[in-house]
Design an enzyme around this catalytic site. Structure first.
Site, PDB file in Angstrom:
ATOM      1  N   ARG A 103      57.116  40.049  50.597  1.00 55.01           N
ATOM      2  CA  ARG A 103      55.799  39.397  50.577  1.00 55.01           C
ATOM      3  C   ARG A 103      54.915  40.162  49.602  1.00 55.01           C
ATOM      4  O   ARG A 103      54.623  41.343  49.814  1.00 55.01           O
ATOM      5  CB  ARG A 103      55.200  39.424  51.995  1.00 55.01           C
ATOM      6  N   LYS A 160      50.095  48.263  49.490  1.00 59.79           N
ATOM      7  CA  LYS A 160      49.633  48.929  50.712  1.00 59.79           C
ATOM      8  C   LYS A 160      49.316  50.401  50.474  1.00 59.79           C
ATOM      9  O   LYS A 160      49.658  50.997  49.465  1.00 59.79           O
ATOM     10  CB  LYS A 160      50.652  48.726  51.831  1.00 59.79           C
TER      11      LYS A 160
END
Length: 283
Positions: free
Chosen positions: A244, A204
């Site tokens: 994840r 991210k």
């Protein structure tokens, strides 16, 4: 939790697994590398992404879920649509991962409750089609905990069993890098909600900011896997239920090391612990 994006426009690996056969093959590879479950999604949730229609999302997701489930893979479906969740569950999915926590589709909670499936409730402040919406916080940790608590209460009221709920702080969703880092630094506050915790930090933007430093350009998403593995190990140490990730092997190895250190710490503190020091060290 390994990620299979069946999309042409994911921020991380859009288009690589858009074909059903390729997506199933990739999911099996993730399991071979150490994934305990595979998260299949057919709609990008990156900032600025345009939503796909229901029929297209179903076309992308359901065959991949069916293919992986038929191979014995534990599958979660990443969707904000109740219809997609229902058909994915019928095709063999075991868990529903809704980044809106049931807010995007009022039919979602009844579908999950009736199926008795585990449900990931993520902190969410709205669709990101217009950019990073509502990313203003006075106390990001306190506000995220409070808003997640309220959402969990709504999900419970909708009939989902308490032991079926997983919470996710929503890193990168209506949050800047400093918000994401603050949440990761205080995972114990999120664990205090009393439900298993999913941490989805993989590749991210905040990791790109950390790696770039004050003046540098963030590295591309696929060059953030080592940083992802570091976050995964720290999250595991803080008690996360799952992480994840897009690249499983590095994270699986990092989590094994974190677990081994925890076991060593416990053994060293046990009564009577000790032993002779070796004559030579490993270098």
């Amino acid at each position: 939790m390994g990620v299979v994006n069946v999309t042409p426009d994911s921020f991380s690996d859009g288009g690589r697994w858009f074909d059903t056969t390729a997506a199933v093959k990739h999911g099996l590879e993730l399991v071979a590398e150490g994934a305990d479950l595979v998260d299949v999604g057919g709609e990008s949730t990156r900032p600025g992404a345009t939503r796909v229609d229901e029929a297209e999302e179903l076309r992308r997701v359901v065959p991949v879920v069916r293919g992986l489930a038929s191979e014995g893979v534990v599958v979660s479906v990443d969707t904000m649509r109740a219809s997609v969740a229902a058909q994915a569950l019928a095709a063999g999915a075991a868990l529903v991962n809704d980044v809106s926590g049931g807010l995007a589709d009022p039919a979602m909670i009844p579908v999950v409750a009736e199926a008795g499936a585990p449900f990931v409730v993520m902190h969410w402040r709205g669709f990101l089609e217009g950019g990073n919406v509502k990313g203003v916080y006075g106390d990001v940790v306190g506000e995220v905990v409070d808003e997640l608590h309220a959402r969990v209460e709504a999900v419970l009221a909708g009939g989902v069993a308490p032991d079926r709920i997983v919470v996710d702080p929503g890193l990168g969703f209506s949050k800047e890098a400093e918000h994401d880092l603050a949440l990761l630094a205080h995972l114990e506050r999120l664990a205090g909600l009393g439900h298993p915790l999913l941490v989805a930090a993989s590749r991210k933007r905040f990791l790109g900011r950390v790696l770039a430093g004050p003046q540098g350009a963030p590295p591309p998403a696929r060059e953030r896997d080592a940083a992802t593995a570091a976050v995964s190990a720290l999250a595991a140490q803080a008690g996360a239920w799952a992480v994840r990730v897009h690249e499983v092997r590095a994270t699986a190895d990092a989590v094994r090391v974190a677990r081994a250190l925890e076991e060593a710490r416990g053994a060293a503190s046990a009564p009577g612990a000790g032993g002779e020091r070796g004559a030579e060290g490993e270098r």
